[in-house]
Design a protein around this motif. Structure first.
Motif, mmCIF file in Angstrom:
data_model
loop_
_atom_site.group_PDB
_atom_site.id
_atom_site.type_symbol
_atom_site.label_atom_id
_atom_site.label_comp_id
_atom_site.label_asym_id
_atom_site.label_seq_id
_atom_site.Cartn_x
_atom_site.Cartn_y
_atom_site.Cartn_z
ATOM 1 N N ARG A 82 0.838 -1.206 0.000
ATOM 2 C CA ARG A 82 0.000 0.000 0.000
ATOM 3 C C ARG A 82 0.872 1.254 0.000
ATOM 4 O O ARG A 82 0.574 2.220 -0.709
ATOM 5 N N ARG A 83 1.932 1.238 0.787
ATOM 6 C CA ARG A 83 2.825 2.397 0.867
ATOM 7 C C ARG A 83 3.503 2.654 -0.476
ATOM 8 O O ARG A 83 3.601 3.792 -0.929
ATOM 9 N N THR A 84 3.947 1.562 -1.123
ATOM 10 C CA THR A 84 4.607 1.698 -2.424
ATOM 11 C C THR A 84 3.646 2.248 -3.468
ATOM 12 O O THR A 84 3.985 3.163 -4.232
ATOM 13 N N ASP A 85 2.429 1.702 -3.503
ATOM 14 C CA ASP A 85 1.435 2.181 -4.467
ATOM 15 C C ASP A 85 1.097 3.649 -4.211
ATOM 16 O O ASP A 85 0.969 4.444 -5.156
ATOM 17 N N ARG A 86 0.946 4.005 -2.951
ATOM 18 C CA ARG A 86 0.595 5.390 -2.617
ATOM 19 C C ARG A 86 1.703 6.343 -3.043
ATOM 20 O O ARG A 86 1.425 7.410 -3.618
ATOM 21 N N ARG B 89 1.685 6.805 -6.773
ATOM 22 C CA ARG B 89 0.598 7.692 -7.189
ATOM 23 C C ARG B 89 0.929 9.148 -6.866
ATOM 24 O O ARG B 89 0.680 10.052 -7.679
ATOM 25 N N GLU B 90 1.503 9.378 -5.684
ATOM 26 C CA GLU B 90 1.868 10.734 -5.309
ATOM 27 C C GLU B 90 2.950 11.287 -6.227
ATOM 28 O O GLU B 90 2.893 12.452 -6.625
ATOM 29 N N GLN B 91 3.934 10.439 -6.568
ATOM 30 C CA GLN B 91 4.995 10.868 -7.469
ATOM 31 C C GLN B 91 4.440 11.189 -8.856
ATOM 32 O O GLN B 91 4.822 12.180 -9.487
ATOM 33 N N SER B 92 3.513 10.353 -9.334
ATOM 34 C CA SER B 92 2.895 10.598 -10.631
ATOM 35 C C SER B 92 2.094 11.894 -10.619
ATOM 36 O O SER B 92 2.135 12.674 -11.578
ATOM 37 N N THR B 93 1.398 12.138 -9.510
ATOM 38 C CA THR B 93 0.618 13.372 -9.399
ATOM 39 C C THR B 93 1.525 14.590 -9.383
ATOM 40 O O THR B 93 1.248 15.595 -10.056
ATOM 41 N N ARG B 94 2.626 14.499 -8.630
ATOM 42 C CA ARG B 94 3.570 15.627 -8.587
ATOM 43 C C ARG B 94 4.167 15.891 -9.964
ATOM 44 O O ARG B 94 4.324 17.052 -10.369
#
Length: 383
Positions: free
Chosen positions: A281-285, A288-293
């Motif tokens: 879950r931490r890796t996926d999150r 996703r955060e990196q992709s959003t940034r």
């Protein structure tokens, strides 16, 4: 690093008498002491009393934390409202200790840290944030206990690397409502430093929290059905006991109307399963955060380029002006602007003109090593 330690005690079920207050005062000349509260802050030295004995003998709650990361919360409840047998399945070495003393059950929530660690608290704490846990536990809410077990698992993961132990360790009973912690429970999770992803994974096996509003008609019917001896004992407890029997009675009522959850002893997860799921879950999150940034940064750059295309020559003059300031912050701004100029020319399919002009910049400012380092990092071509 300067030292800071905070000590607080509260007497909630009954105030200390004059003799007890005198005995506590003898332990500290600088503390703020009343019949219901003891509080002191230390910037040098430390409290000389035995904090565990003070809770066992006088107080119902104790809070301690230090700026090197150590922290401790001790709660004392009448054994009739929470037995050690009920709490022990959640005990975890060095995080949750459970014992009994003089008709009380004591819960010791602790996190230790080696001297020299960074200050870990964004805000200061007082016992006001945690005393609600006593009423919740007395009413049969075991979420604070499971939260402490998760804190132990978080700490265990940081210091242990034993897959066999992870596979053998099975979680205790999962209480309802882990996905919707109360205010005191959220404060406890923060205080103990629980990994947020681990908490979310654990909550996946938790039933919804029971409704906070009690059906008065159903409760009245439940009370009417209690044996007369039980009712008499409750009245005596209400008249003479230091604590209200209400939370314990609500716990009995909720236990009587609660339908058991689908997860039995064999369905509980191991520490390895929980930690692996939290890692995923931490890796996926984070991805996703990196992709959003990255997407937000790209959109911001496109907006800058749309504005920049209207006056490219002015941008090059601005680069010259920033470099002329001979400041690190100005150099940083200059290379950001150069990056935009390169991206703008790249829209047309090539950067030949950009490369020519930055080679001239390199030649003109080769005596500025800090600027040259920034040019190298953004891969600006050399002459």
């Amino acid at each position: 690093m300067s030292e800071y330690q905070y000590y607080e005690f509260l007497a909630l079920d009954r105030p200390l008498d004059e003799d007890e207050v005198s005995r506590v005062r003898a332990l500290s000349t600088r503390a703020d002491i009343t019949a219901t509260r003891f509080v002191n802050e230390y910037h040098w030295g430390e409290f000389k009393g035995d904090t565990t004995k003070l809770v066992e003998q006088f107080y119902d709650a104790h809070l301690y934390y230090a700026n090197w990361g150590s922290r401790r919360l001790v709660l004392r409840l009448p054994a009739g409202s929470l037995t050690a047998k009920e709490a022990t399945p959640y005990a975890m070495d060095d995080v949750l200790g459970v014992w009994t003393r003089s008709g009380h059950t004591l819960l010791d929530f602790s996190v230790s840290a080696e001297d020299g660690c960074e200050w870990e608290f964004e805000t200061s704490y007082t016992l006001a944030a945690f005393v609600g846990l006593r009423a919740e536990l007395a009413a049969g809410d075991q979420r604070p206990l499971y939260v402490a077990w998760l804190a132990g698992l978080t700490a265990w993961e940081l210091v242990e690397d034993d897959e066999e132990n992870y596979a053998r360790q099975v979680e205790p009973p999962v209480p309802a409502g882990l996905a919707s912690l109360t205010g005191p429970q959220r404060a406890l999770a923060d205080f103990l430093g629980i990994d947020a992803d681990l908490l979310m994974v654990a909550a996946e096996a938790s039933q919804p929290a029971p409704a906070d509003v009690v059906d008065r008609t159903a409760l009245a019917a439940f009370l009417a059905g209690l044996p007369a001896a039980d009712k008499d004992a409750l009245l005596v407890e209400a008249a003479l006991g230091p604590a209200s029997p209400g939370p314990g009675l609500l716990a009995r009522y909720r236990a009587a109307i609660t339908v058991p959850g689908p997860r039995d002893e064999t369905g509980r997860r191991t520490a390895a399963e929980l930690l692996d799921a939290a890692y995923r879950r931490r890796t996926d999150r984070r991805q996703r955060e990196q992709s959003t940034r990255a997407r937000v940064a790209a959109e911001a750059q496109e907006a800058r380029l749309d504005k920049l295309v209207r006056n490219i020559e002015q941008a090059w003059r601005e680069v010259d002006g920033l470099i002329a300031q001979k400041k690190a912050s100005a150099y940083d701004a200059a290379v950001v602007l150069l990056g935009d100029l390169r991206a703008l020319e790249g829209r047309t399919g090539g950067t030949a003109e950009f490369d020519r002009r930055v080679r001239e910049l390199r030649a003109a400012h080769r005596g500025k090593p800090s600027l040259m380092q920034r040019f190298d990092e953004m891969r600006i071509p050399r002459s």
